[in-house]
Design a protein around this motif. Structure first.
Motif, mmCIF file in Angstrom:
data_model
loop_
_atom_site.group_PDB
_atom_site.id
_atom_site.type_symbol
_atom_site.label_atom_id
_atom_site.label_comp_id
_atom_site.label_asym_id
_atom_site.label_seq_id
_atom_site.Cartn_x
_atom_site.Cartn_y
_atom_site.Cartn_z
ATOM 1 N N SER A 1 0.816 -1.211 0.000
ATOM 2 C CA SER A 1 0.000 0.000 0.000
ATOM 3 C C SER A 1 0.851 1.263 0.000
ATOM 4 O O SER A 1 0.335 2.348 -0.231
ATOM 5 C CB SER A 1 -0.945 -0.011 1.205
ATOM 6 O OG SER A 1 -1.767 -1.155 1.149
ATOM 7 N N PHE B 1 -5.085 -7.118 8.606
ATOM 8 C CA PHE B 1 -4.070 -6.063 8.568
ATOM 9 C C PHE B 1 -2.696 -6.697 8.727
ATOM 10 O O PHE B 1 -2.561 -7.751 9.329
ATOM 11 C CB PHE B 1 -4.299 -4.994 9.649
ATOM 12 C CG PHE B 1 -4.171 -5.495 11.069
ATOM 13 C CD1 PHE B 1 -5.216 -6.145 11.691
ATOM 14 C CD2 PHE B 1 -2.987 -5.315 11.778
ATOM 15 C CE1 PHE B 1 -5.099 -6.612 12.995
ATOM 16 C CE2 PHE B 1 -2.858 -5.778 13.087
ATOM 17 C CZ PHE B 1 -3.915 -6.428 13.696
ATOM 18 N N VAL C 1 -1.092 -2.005 8.512
ATOM 19 C CA VAL C 1 -1.760 -1.574 7.285
ATOM 20 C C VAL C 1 -2.955 -2.483 6.982
ATOM 21 O O VAL C 1 -2.777 -3.686 6.759
ATOM 22 C CB VAL C 1 -0.773 -1.601 6.101
ATOM 23 C CG1 VAL C 1 -1.468 -1.136 4.832
ATOM 24 C CG2 VAL C 1 0.448 -0.749 6.412
ATOM 25 N N PRO C 2 -4.177 -1.921 6.970
ATOM 26 C CA PRO C 2 -5.348 -2.752 6.639
ATOM 27 C C PRO C 2 -5.270 -3.262 5.199
ATOM 28 O O PRO C 2 -4.866 -2.531 4.292
ATOM 29 C CB PRO C 2 -6.533 -1.791 6.801
ATOM 30 C CG PRO C 2 -6.037 -0.706 7.705
ATOM 31 C CD PRO C 2 -4.580 -0.567 7.374
ATOM 32 N N ARG D 1 -9.231 -2.413 1.271
ATOM 33 C CA ARG D 1 -9.070 -0.980 1.019
ATOM 34 C C ARG D 1 -10.122 -0.466 0.049
ATOM 35 O O ARG D 1 -10.678 -1.216 -0.741
ATOM 36 C CB ARG D 1 -7.666 -0.701 0.460
ATOM 37 C CG ARG D 1 -6.539 -1.370 1.257
ATOM 38 C CD ARG D 1 -5.195 -0.756 0.966
ATOM 39 N NE ARG D 1 -5.118 0.637 1.379
ATOM 40 C CZ ARG D 1 -4.878 1.027 2.633
ATOM 41 N NH1 ARG D 1 -4.712 0.130 3.595
ATOM 42 N NH2 ARG D 1 -4.816 2.312 2.918
ATOM 43 N N GLY E 1 -7.546 3.959 11.322
ATOM 44 C CA GLY E 1 -7.904 4.416 9.982
ATOM 45 C C GLY E 1 -7.119 3.715 8.899
ATOM 46 O O GLY E 1 -6.219 2.925 9.186
ATOM 47 N N PRO E 2 -7.475 3.987 7.645
ATOM 48 C CA PRO E 2 -6.847 3.277 6.522
ATOM 49 C C PRO E 2 -5.439 3.744 6.203
ATOM 50 O O PRO E 2 -4.730 3.100 5.439
ATOM 51 C CB PRO E 2 -7.775 3.601 5.343
ATOM 52 C CG PRO E 2 -8.429 4.891 5.695
ATOM 53 C CD PRO E 2 -8.530 4.915 7.199
ATOM 54 N N GLY E 3 -5.015 4.857 6.790
ATOM 55 C CA GLY E 3 -3.695 5.396 6.452
ATOM 56 C C GLY E 3 -3.781 6.211 5.175
ATOM 57 O O GLY E 3 -4.750 6.133 4.433
ATOM 58 N N ARG E 4 -2.754 6.980 4.950
ATOM 59 C CA ARG E 4 -2.743 7.843 3.773
ATOM 60 C C ARG E 4 -2.650 7.012 2.499
ATOM 61 O O ARG E 4 -1.901 6.046 2.437
ATOM 62 C CB ARG E 4 -1.543 8.788 3.860
ATOM 63 C CG ARG E 4 -1.407 9.721 2.676
ATOM 64 C CD ARG E 4 -0.807 11.056 3.057
ATOM 65 N NE ARG E 4 0.362 10.920 3.924
ATOM 66 C CZ ARG E 4 1.633 11.046 3.488
ATOM 67 N NH1 ARG E 4 1.883 11.268 2.223
ATOM 68 N NH2 ARG E 4 2.634 10.947 4.339
#
Lengths: 381, 505
Positions: free
Chosen positions: B382, B409, B413-414, B417, B475-478
């Motif tokens: 990701s 995850f 990192v999930p 997405r 959260g999903p992260g940037r």
């Protein structure tokens, strides 16, 4: 040392083989400066920095150089590590923290108790997915003395943050003064059970119960007896406090105290604990199995302990849970009867009857509840 | 999406089955037996000499196979020789690269290799990701690599085939010799389609090397080298079942799923792998089959000790082996007639008149990302880094029940997405996603939903699994947005362009 305290404080772990952790390094500086390195920097670098700045802002932005070396730690882990480092460096107490209120239950299945080392956060997020009856977040033997402080911080954040699924959440505290500090740190985060090790007298447990009263925690207690003196006093201990729900032997320490080398030497202690628990109407729980990767032998151990009369065994790996549950599973005949009891009793309740007869036996609410538990034990997942 | 790669036109992806090619296959040049020694001895002194005789020139394409996995010595010997000959701008067309190929970066920097067309993973993937490789990486599945040769997408000027045993005529096998690696399926296309074929062996045997896996009639020259591979790295320790509780849980749930769905039944088939979850799945289904007295119709390997045991115990009559992962696999290829070599043509090829993949009842695959429409990524992370090859992943998506076995995850990192970093496989071919926190069934597969209804399996939606992971991870992260230049193209099994990978810092 600077002004009576350490010049540099480090909490947590970093390195190529580390996953789900963050090493926080704090040292005195002319002004606050936060530095973030992370294996997930491209995605979470900004979040990690913002989280750290918020924690530091809450304590008035002290003049410190703060370095976070992150290996994919989840937010609760970052919070726990940074708080622990700041308290260790600056003194004072961990900030107030409360989580979801859990309601301790006296009676439930406790076939499997999975130990999670208190200072190894990578095992925590998934601890609740394996269907263990109980999880023990451990502050005692799995945590080196130099990491007790860090582990307390991690365990209380895990308690406050994580969903442990169907598992009952226990915390094993240390004995003595360390245990007192453990309780102060974690009681507000609502563990359902406090596991007290190295219990040698009823007063040991009464002290823990009194401390829980002070801290307004409804948690139950499980005692571990791991010395000859503790085992000798099993019944006194079993009746020490109404919070006590179970006793377990601590086999390794007990063998050392006996100066025995053969595990068969625990047979008397097992008998003493079983007898004391049943006499005091609490639950006897057996120790952990040493077998980790041999399902048949794990199941065999659980079956043997079930036959002795124990209600559960300890586990060190999630893979042990399913074989342990199989070992405690009732026979098909017993299951059949329990199914009939449940069906007939629920039908009777539906039509307004209070007690009925099934297979020639009186069935009332307690019998119905036990039948439900039997069926639960029959489901070996 | 670039419309050309390394000077060739790329058609855009047109959906599963959308692209209908026509025309005739490309083929190697016509040769005649009269030009080869009548005594069948095609030996040349050494690799450098053989390359000279093969006419190696600047800008040519040379190929190798990856059955030696992380123990390959030959690619380095090949490009060292080319480098000594002062050759520039070669295209390397390997069937895959491994971490052991990291030293070859120096030949890219020296200009000997211009670019690599093949699965880029590990250190070479990272190198390409940083935009350091001239030319564009073209990522193809194993089946599509075979197709690319048939379509003439690129022509291999010289194929250099590592042969664990070989006779002077060029008949070769991977089943015997000090560097035995099992089957040689990935080298079959190169032997058939390259202009010139060089077999390199460290175990020359008298004619005939029988039974051979690749026929010497396809081979131009034979070279005897001191060592072509490190046997301990050819078969690395993949037969150890994973101890990761998460992976074991995922494998267990996948096993319970195929059982509850009625897929695990007499005559069934599945693709076995050597990765942690996939190997554990194989162990667990073998146990279920033993308990239930169930026999498979066939098992497609990746062969390991686990599938070899299934063959020996009669749980399957045959292993259709595409690559051999351990020593039990190697000796089974050698000794058991039920252990059969296959090439990507048999298993996966787009132009074949059918292939094994579509006949598989179950394929268990990994993924780096899955989106809410079951589309998946297998090559990049990701953060945009290209780190894995496609391998047979796209090809195996065509099985009757394709299961992606993934954690919710990884390292914060999930995996599920909103938007994939790189699109590698269309969701309509992904039937089930099995995670440690539950199983999501593609709504297109109502039949599977119905089949497992009433079971105690944790059936969840992808949305639920995504929300759970994001709650834990903060959260999903940037989202890493593509900027900068393209470094590689992911192509679909039919050769059309599916997505682009961009330079990362």
């Amino acid at each position: 040392m600077v002004g009576g305290r350490l010049a540099i404080t480090r909490v947590g772990f970093a390195g190529p083989s580390v996953r789900s952790d963050v090493l926080v390094t704090v040292e005195d500086a002319p002004a606050l400066n936060v530095q973030v390195e992370s294996t997930v920097y491209a995605m979470y670098g900004d979040e990690i920095r913002a989280q750290a700045l918020a924690i530091l802002n809450a304590i008035g932005n002290p003049p410190l150089q703060v370095l976070l070396e992150d290996s994919g730690a989840l937010p609760f882990m970052i919070q726990a590590r940074l708080e622990a480092a700041l308290v260790k460096h600056l003194g004072g107490d961990l900030p107030a923290l409360a989580g979801p209120q859990r309601e301790p239950k006296r009676d439930r299945l406790r076939r499997s108790r999975l130990y999670i080392p208190g200072n190894q956060p990578k095992f925590m997020p998934n601890a609740g997915i394996y269907g263990a009856d109980c999880l023990i977040l451990d502050l005692e033997d799995s945590v080196p003395i130099s990491e007790k402080h860090a582990a307390r911080s991690m365990v209380r954040h895990a308690l406050a943050t994580l969903d442990f699924g169907v598992s009952e959440v226990m915390v094993r505290i240390n004995s003595g003064d360390l245990g007192d500090q453990d309780l102060a740190a974690i009681a507000a985060c609502s563990p359902e059970v406090i596991v007290v090790p190295k219990v040698e007298s009823p007063d040991d447990l009464r002290a823990v119960a009194a401390r829980l009263d002070e801290l307004e925690s409804p948690a139950n207690i499980v005692a571990i007896l791991e010395t000859s003196l503790g085992v000798q006093r099993a019944y006194e201990i079993a009746t020490a406090t109404p919070r006590l729900i179970a006793i377990s032997p601590g086999v390794e320490d007990y063998l050392a105290d006996l100066r025995a080398t053969d595990r068969e030497a625990t047979v008397w202690a097992h008998g003493a604990i079983l007898n004391a628990c049943r006499a005091a109407r609490i639950s006897p729980l057996a120790s952990v199995t040493a077998e980790i990767h041999e399902p048949e032998r794990i199941e065999g151990y659980a079956y043997k302990m079930a036959c002795y009369g124990f209600d559960g065994v300890g586990c060190l790996h999630p893979g042990q849970i399913a074989p342990v549950h199989r070992g405690f599973a009732p026979t098909e005949e017993v299951l059949e009867e329990a199914r009939d009891v449940v069906i007939e009793f629920e039908r009777a309740i539906g039509s307004g009857q209070g007690a009925i007869r099934v297979h020639g036996r009186m069935v009332d609410e307690p019998v119905y509840q036990r039948a439900l538990q039997t069926l639960q034990r029959g489901s070996t997942r | 999406m670039p419309s050309e790669a390394n000077g060739r036109i790329l058609s855009p992806y047109q959906g599963v089955g959308g692209f209908k090619p026509s025309g005739r296959h490309a083929g190697p040049p016509i040769k005649r037996g009269a030009d080869f020694p009548g005594n069948g001895d095609k030996r040349t002194l050494n690799l450098k000499e053989a390359l000279v005789r093969a006419g190696l020139k600047d800008g040519m394409t040379v190929s190798t196979h990856h059955h030696f996995r992380n123990g390959d010595f030959l690619a380095e010997q090949l490009f060292s020789a080319a480098h000594e000959l002062g050759i520039k701008n070669l295209t390397w067309f390997p069937s895959a690269v491994f971490p052991c190929h990291e030293p070859l970066i120096r030949f890219i920097e020296a200009g000997t290799i211009h670019h690599i067309e093949g699965s880029l993973n590990g250190p070479l993937g990272a190198y390409a990701s940083q935009g350091k490789m001239p030319g564009l990486g073209v990522l193809r599945s194993h089946g599509s690599r075979y197709r690319a040769l048939q379509d003439g997408d690129l022509r291999v000027d010289i194929a250099v085939i590592a042969a664990p045993s070989c006779d002077p005529f060029g008949n070769m096998t991977g089943a015997t010799g000090p560097s035995a690696c099992g089957v040689l399926g990935f080298a079959v296309a190169d032997a058939q389609y390259a202009d010139h074929v060089i077999a390199v062996t460290d175990n020359l045997v008298p004619f005939p090397c029988a039974p051979w896996q690749i026929s010497g009639n396809l081979v131009d020259q034979v070279v005897v080298a001191e060592r072509i591979g490190d046997p301990t790295q050819i078969v690395s320790g993949t037969t150890q079942i994973t101890r990761s509780p998460e992976r074991l849980r995922i494998a267990e749930l996948a096993t319970q799923f195929v059982k509850a769905a009625g897929v695990l039944r007499d005559g069934w088939s599945f693709q076995a792998g050597a990765g942690g979850t996939s190997l554990a799945f194989t162990v667990f289904v073998a146990d279920e089959m033993r308990r239930g007295g169930i026999r498979a119709g066939f098992v497609r390997g990746g062969s390991t000790a686990v599938v070899v045991k299934m063959l020996e115990d009669g749980l399957t009559p045959v292993i259709l082996d595409g690559q051999t992962f351990d020593l039990d696999g190697v000796s089974s290829v050698r000794e058991n007639p039920g252990h059969v070599m296959t090439s990507p043509f048999n298993s996966y090829n787009y132009h074949g008149k059918g292939n094994i993949a579509t006949m598989l009842d179950v394929a268990i695959l990994g993924a780096t990302e899955v989106d809410l429409n079951f589309n998946a990524n297998v090559v990049s992370h990701s953060d945009g880094q290209l780190l894995h090859g496609i391998g047979g992943w796209q090809d195996a998506l065509f099985s009757k029940c394709t299961i992606l076995a993934v954690p919710t995850f990884r390292n914060r990192v999930p995996i599920i997405r909103d938007q994939l970093t790189t699109m590698c496989g269309p969701g309509e071919l992904v039937d089930v996603v099995v995670t440690e926190r539950g199983i999501a069934i593609n709504p297109r597969r109502q039949d599977l939903m119905d089949a497992v209804q009433g079971s105690d399996l944790p059936i969840r939606s992808l949305e639920e699994l995504k929300a759970g992971a994001e709650a834990l991870c903060g959260g999903p992260g940037r989202t890493v947005s593509p900027n900068g230049e393209p470094v590689a193209v992911v192509t679909w099994v039919d050769g059309t362009a599916l997505d682009t990978l961009y330079k990362t810092s």
